[in-house]
Motif scaffolding. Structure first.
Motif, PDB file in Angstrom:
ATOM      1  N   LEU A 259       0.838  -1.204   0.000  1.00  0.00           N
ATOM      2  CA  LEU A 259       0.000   0.000   0.000  1.00  0.00           C
ATOM      3  C   LEU A 259       0.874   1.256   0.000  1.00  0.00           C
ATOM      4  CD1 LEU A 259      -2.874   1.137   0.067  1.00  0.00           C
ATOM      5  CD2 LEU A 259      -2.729   1.147   2.568  1.00  0.00           C
ATOM      6  N   VAL A 260       1.954   1.234   0.758  1.00  0.00           N
ATOM      7  CA  VAL A 260       2.879   2.371   0.748  1.00  0.00           C
ATOM      8  C   VAL A 260       3.454   2.568  -0.654  1.00  0.00           C
ATOM      9  CG1 VAL A 260       5.058   3.282   1.653  1.00  0.00           C
ATOM     10  CG2 VAL A 260       3.460   2.099   3.184  1.00  0.00           C
ATOM     11  N   LEU A 261       3.821   1.476  -1.294  1.00  0.00           N
ATOM     12  CA  LEU A 261       4.381   1.548  -2.647  1.00  0.00           C
ATOM     13  C   LEU A 261       3.353   2.094  -3.639  1.00  0.00           C
ATOM     14  CD1 LEU A 261       6.857   0.884  -4.411  1.00  0.00           C
ATOM     15  CD2 LEU A 261       5.839  -1.380  -4.802  1.00  0.00           C
ATOM     16  N   ALA A 262       2.103   1.654  -3.495  1.00  0.00           N
ATOM     17  CA  ALA A 262       1.045   2.125  -4.405  1.00  0.00           C
ATOM     18  C   ALA A 262       0.714   3.595  -4.178  1.00  0.00           C
ATOM     19  CB  ALA A 262      -0.202   1.262  -4.232  1.00  0.00           C
ATOM     20  N   SER A 263       1.064   4.130  -3.005  1.00  0.00           N
ATOM     21  CA  SER A 263       0.770   5.538  -2.696  1.00  0.00           C
ATOM     22  C   SER A 263       1.866   6.482  -3.175  1.00  0.00           C
ATOM     23  CB  SER A 263       0.575   5.705  -1.180  1.00  0.00           C
ATOM     24  OG  SER A 263      -0.463   4.871  -0.709  1.00  0.00           O
ATOM     25  N   LYS A 264       3.052   5.960  -3.461  1.00  0.00           N
ATOM     26  CA  LYS A 264       4.177   6.821  -3.823  1.00  0.00           C
ATOM     27  C   LYS A 264       3.938   7.649  -5.078  1.00  0.00           C
ATOM     28  CE  LYS A 264       7.950   4.555  -1.395  1.00  0.00           C
ATOM     29  NZ  LYS A 264       9.274   3.888  -1.499  1.00  0.00           N
ATOM     30  N   GLY A 268       2.542  13.485  -1.505  1.00  0.00           N
ATOM     31  CA  GLY A 268       1.796  14.387  -0.646  1.00  0.00           C
ATOM     32  C   GLY A 268       1.154  13.715   0.557  1.00  0.00           C
ATOM     33  N   ARG A 269      -0.041  14.186   0.851  1.00  0.00           N
ATOM     34  CA  ARG A 269      -0.744  13.752   2.055  1.00  0.00           C
ATOM     35  C   ARG A 269      -1.099  12.267   2.006  1.00  0.00           C
ATOM     36  NH1 ARG A 269      -5.427  17.440   4.581  1.00  0.00           N
ATOM     37  NH2 ARG A 269      -3.547  18.663   4.999  1.00  0.00           N
ATOM     38  N   LEU A 270      -1.427  11.749   0.825  1.00  0.00           N
ATOM     39  CA  LEU A 270      -1.798  10.345   0.722  1.00  0.00           C
ATOM     40  C   LEU A 270      -0.605   9.440   1.047  1.00  0.00           C
ATOM     41  CD1 LEU A 270      -3.863   8.188   0.116  1.00  0.00           C
ATOM     42  CD2 LEU A 270      -3.331   8.403  -2.324  1.00  0.00           C
ATOM     43  N   LEU A 271       0.567   9.787   0.549  1.00  0.00           N
ATOM     44  CA  LEU A 271       1.767   9.004   0.862  1.00  0.00           C
ATOM     45  C   LEU A 271       2.085   9.092   2.356  1.00  0.00           C
ATOM     46  CD1 LEU A 271       4.189   7.309   0.092  1.00  0.00           C
ATOM     47  CD2 LEU A 271       5.404   9.415  -0.534  1.00  0.00           C
TER      48      LEU A 271
END
Length: 409
Positions: A259-264, A268-271
């Protein structure tokens, strides 16, 4: 049950901590207390079967009791033999519990302890045969109470050490009566030797349960046994190398990292929120690990200290959720993160079991994820495939957490 969004005010969870003692007691009972996770994944069972340990520690005391009982009287010898049956049956019960989770229903639990209870009841039969004035009556009563001390802690509502300790006092009273009848018993030391060994036996059982079963009979949720407390949802067998701590570590290194990788790509705020999810999971892992190495907290303040760190990290996430404006391009994603934090609150839920709570919440999270994909995904959307990948990682993480809680808590 309130909607998951009710957990957005995470500070309100503090009021629920005092009601969570029962749940933490289940965690402490189900998770092994001595764990080694020095390698990447320590899936193997890491504690020895406490049944053979029980036999090795207790049976030498019983041998002394039996040797003296055989010299005293046939009824005393028979009563002592019945106590031996209780000890042997209890060792089998302890070993059996080590290979399976706790039965889900009262009927199944009663059946599990049936042989042990019958063995204890056998000691009731000889007591009425002895006159209350008989100098051998305290021998029979003492052996009967010793059996209650030895076996009763497995089903007692009070802590095992407390149960054994209370019955030890009764056994000691009967032993003192026997010693007081020394002259009436012909001045033969075999009577004193028998009751002293009997008291020593019960005392060592008290020390044994304090060491191996401080919160109750130790059940095992990490030995490839069928999960009986979540029927209909996790029908498959738990993999033979599953372990509560190792599986949680695997979840951190797998779905959480994904999930962290998919947020990169969004940054911003989502990451930042995705990275904070990793912090939350690690804090909850520390909580589970701490519960595995200690007895249940004896007061609400101890419980608060156990769960406070993970709940604080959840609060950090929820504050960002509350501060994210609806017009933000990632508002829907961050709102979903908030719903995931509701799932993470399984450890302080009291109205239903943790497994039921996460199971009932999962369909809502999936529907919200599908709605996100419908809004932001698809070929016509800008970078739609990135939103779809993020939603897929989110779904896998939520499902992994639900599966984990269902297996072990």
């Amino acid at each position: 049950r309130p909607a998951p969004t009710a957990f957005k005010n995470v500070s309100g969870l503090a009021m629920k901590f005092e009601n969570s003692v029962r749940l933490l007691e289940e965690i402490a009972a189900k998770v092994p207390r001595k764990v080694d996770t020095t390698s990447q994944y320590q899936f193997g069972v890491v504690e020895e079967d406490p049944g053979p340990v029980f036999r090795e520690r207790i049976m030498p005391f019983f041998t002394t009791v039996r040797e003296q009982a055989q010299l005293i009287d046939d009824d005393v010898d028979e009563q002592c033999s019945n106590l031996g049956s209780v000890l042997a049956t209890l060792a089998l019960v302890i070993s059996a519990a080590h290979t399976r989770p706790k039965p889900d229903t009262e009927k199944e639990l009663t059946a599990f302890f049936e042989d042990l209870m019958f063995a204890v009841e056998d000691l009731d039969d000889l007591v009425p045969k002895a006159s209350s004035r008989s100098p051998l009556a305290p021998h029979l009563v003492g052996l009967k109470e010793a059996a209650q001390a030895v076996a009763g802690w497995t089903t007692s509502v009070v802590p095992p050490k407390t149960h054994v300790g209370e019955f030890r006092k009764i056994v000691e009273i009967q032993a003192e009566i026997v010693k007081g009848n020394f002259l009436e018993l012909g001045g033969d030391p075999k009577h004193t030797l028998m009751v002293e060994a009997m008291v020593a036996l019960v005392y060592d059982v008290e020390k044994y349960v304090e060491e191996f079963h401080p919160a109750g009979l130790r059940w095992n949720y990490a030995k490839g046994c069928k999960q009986e407390t979540w029927k209909g949802f996790v029908p498959e067998m738990i993999p033979p190398h599953s372990h509560p701590l190792a599986d949680y570590q695997a979840m951190i290194k797998g779905p959480v990292a994904d999930l962290v990788l998919a947020s990169k790509p969004f940054g911003g705020r989502l990451l930042e929120q995705a990275e904070q999810i990793d912090v939350v999971f690690r804090a909850q892992y520390a909580m589970i690990q701490a519960a595995a190495k200690r007895r249940r907290p004896e007061n609400p303040s101890g419980l608060k200290m156990l769960v406070m760190s993970s709940m604080h990290e959840i609060a950090v996430v929820m504050n960002v959720v509350a501060e994210t404006p609806p017009e933000s391009p990632f508002h829907d994603h961050i709102a979903l993160v908030g719903e995931l934090m509701a799932l993470m609150a399984w450890c302080v839920v009291t109205e239903v079991t943790a497994a039921t709570y996460v199971r009932d919440l999962l369909p809502l999270l999936r529907s919200l994820s599908a709605k996100l994909v419908a809004t932001h995904g698809g070929d016509g959307a800008d970078y739609g495939f990135l939103h779809e990948r993020w939603a897929d990682a989110y779904d896998r993480l939520a499902a992994s957490l639900v599966l984990y809680v269902g297996r072990f808590h």
